[in-house]
Design a protein around this motif. Sequence first.
Motif, PDB file in Angstrom:
ATOM      1  N   TRP A  39       0.834  -1.196   0.000  1.00  0.00           N
ATOM      2  CA  TRP A  39       0.000   0.000   0.000  1.00  0.00           C
ATOM      3  C   TRP A  39       0.871   1.249   0.000  1.00  0.00           C
ATOM      4  O   TRP A  39       0.637   2.183  -0.770  1.00  0.00           O
ATOM      5  N   ASN A  40       1.884   1.263   0.843  1.00  0.00           N
ATOM      6  CA  ASN A  40       2.743   2.436   0.958  1.00  0.00           C
ATOM      7  C   ASN A  40       3.517   2.684  -0.333  1.00  0.00           C
ATOM      8  O   ASN A  40       3.680   3.823  -0.757  1.00  0.00           O
ATOM      9  N   ALA A  41       3.997   1.634  -0.963  1.00  0.00           N
ATOM     10  CA  ALA A  41       4.782   1.784  -2.187  1.00  0.00           C
ATOM     11  C   ALA A  41       3.905   2.061  -3.402  1.00  0.00           C
ATOM     12  O   ALA A  41       4.390   2.574  -4.408  1.00  0.00           O
ATOM     13  N   GLY A  42       2.637   1.738  -3.313  1.00  0.00           N
ATOM     14  CA  GLY A  42       1.741   1.899  -4.451  1.00  0.00           C
ATOM     15  C   GLY A  42       1.203   3.310  -4.585  1.00  0.00           C
ATOM     16  O   GLY A  42       1.496   4.195  -3.782  1.00  0.00           O
ATOM     17  N   PRO A  43       0.353   3.531  -5.593  1.00  0.00           N
ATOM     18  CA  PRO A  43      -0.191   4.865  -5.849  1.00  0.00           C
ATOM     19  C   PRO A  43      -1.329   5.270  -4.919  1.00  0.00           C
ATOM     20  O   PRO A  43      -1.753   6.419  -4.914  1.00  0.00           O
ATOM     21  N   ARG A  44      -1.849   4.325  -4.137  1.00  0.00           N
ATOM     22  CA  ARG A  44      -2.932   4.575  -3.172  1.00  0.00           C
ATOM     23  C   ARG A  44      -4.194   5.102  -3.834  1.00  0.00           C
ATOM     24  O   ARG A  44      -4.919   5.926  -3.280  1.00  0.00           O
ATOM     25  N   ASP A  45      -4.454   4.637  -5.041  1.00  0.00           N
ATOM     26  CA  ASP A  45      -5.630   5.075  -5.793  1.00  0.00           C
ATOM     27  C   ASP A  45      -6.940   4.605  -5.175  1.00  0.00           C
ATOM     28  O   ASP A  45      -7.980   5.235  -5.372  1.00  0.00           O
ATOM     29  N   GLU A  46      -6.904   3.506  -4.453  1.00  0.00           N
ATOM     30  CA  GLU A  46      -8.139   2.944  -3.917  1.00  0.00           C
ATOM     31  C   GLU A  46      -8.701   3.739  -2.743  1.00  0.00           C
ATOM     32  O   GLU A  46      -9.823   3.494  -2.304  1.00  0.00           O
ATOM     33  N   GLY A  47      -7.944   4.681  -2.224  1.00  0.00           N
ATOM     34  CA  GLY A  47      -8.426   5.547  -1.157  1.00  0.00           C
ATOM     35  C   GLY A  47      -8.458   4.924   0.224  1.00  0.00           C
ATOM     36  O   GLY A  47      -9.094   5.455   1.122  1.00  0.00           O
ATOM     37  N   ARG A  48      -7.791   3.788   0.405  1.00  0.00           N
ATOM     38  CA  ARG A  48      -7.750   3.165   1.736  1.00  0.00           C
ATOM     39  C   ARG A  48      -6.989   4.062   2.700  1.00  0.00           C
ATOM     40  O   ARG A  48      -6.018   4.699   2.341  1.00  0.00           O
ATOM     41  N   LYS A  49      -7.454   4.093   3.913  1.00  0.00           N
ATOM     42  CA  LYS A  49      -6.775   4.839   4.972  1.00  0.00           C
ATOM     43  C   LYS A  49      -6.685   3.949   6.195  1.00  0.00           C
ATOM     44  O   LYS A  49      -7.549   3.107   6.417  1.00  0.00           O
ATOM     45  N   PRO A  50      -5.657   4.145   6.994  1.00  0.00           N
ATOM     46  CA  PRO A  50      -5.576   3.363   8.225  1.00  0.00           C
ATOM     47  C   PRO A  50      -6.742   3.693   9.145  1.00  0.00           C
ATOM     48  O   PRO A  50      -7.207   4.828   9.188  1.00  0.00           O
ATOM     49  N   THR A  51      -7.217   2.679   9.858  1.00  0.00           N
ATOM     50  CA  THR A  51      -8.352   2.878  10.763  1.00  0.00           C
ATOM     51  C   THR A  51      -7.980   2.692  12.231  1.00  0.00           C
ATOM     52  O   THR A  51      -8.809   2.930  13.106  1.00  0.00           O
ATOM     53  N   GLY A  52      -6.744   2.272  12.498  1.00  0.00           N
ATOM     54  CA  GLY A  52      -6.322   2.050  13.874  1.00  0.00           C
ATOM     55  C   GLY A  52      -6.147   3.347  14.639  1.00  0.00           C
ATOM     56  O   GLY A  52      -5.917   4.414  14.062  1.00  0.00           O
ATOM     57  N   ALA A  53      -6.248   3.246  15.948  1.00  0.00           N
ATOM     58  CA  ALA A  53      -6.152   4.428  16.811  1.00  0.00           C
ATOM     59  C   ALA A  53      -4.787   5.106  16.698  1.00  0.00           C
ATOM     60  O   ALA A  53      -4.708   6.335  16.558  1.00  0.00           O
ATOM     61  N   PHE A  54      -3.707   4.325  16.746  1.00  0.00           N
ATOM     62  CA  PHE A  54      -2.371   4.927  16.739  1.00  0.00           C
ATOM     63  C   PHE A  54      -2.113   5.650  15.426  1.00  0.00           C
ATOM     64  O   PHE A  54      -1.631   6.790  15.409  1.00  0.00           O
ATOM     65  N   ALA A  55      -2.421   5.003  14.301  1.00  0.00           N
ATOM     66  CA  ALA A  55      -2.207   5.631  12.993  1.00  0.00           C
ATOM     67  C   ALA A  55      -3.054   6.888  12.848  1.00  0.00           C
ATOM     68  O   ALA A  55      -2.596   7.903  12.309  1.00  0.00           O
TER      69      ALA A  55
END
Length: 135
Positions: A39-55
Amino acid sequence: MQYLVASPFVQLVAWSVVLLVVHILLQGFSATRELGTEWNAGPRDEGRKPTGAFAGRAERASLNFRETYPAFVGLALALAIVGDPSGWGLTGAWVWLVARLAYIPLYLAGIPYIRSLVWTVSLVGLAIMFLTVVF
């Protein structure tokens, strides 16, 4: 040969860049830990975001830092140009930097109220810098 001594404000701006990088790395590492290196190396086109509290906290702390960061840089450089014979401007700059350093672990740990107090202290530092430039 004469050497120029850098203003302490220029040095504080340089250290503030280190703090900015710390925010970016915390945000990036926490998101990558949750979503993976692909995910980090990719273009992140899918719009995913971290959902965890720390992130989420790392991202919000970074965004919060960037709200006052331009004001700090502008005031610090103004003080480097006009000077600070009283020393109050430098005190304000240090107050801002130390408060912003303390803010990171408080936000990441999810500690309310004290975190807000520390944020307010950082604004007091900016106010001291502003008043030193203006008066």
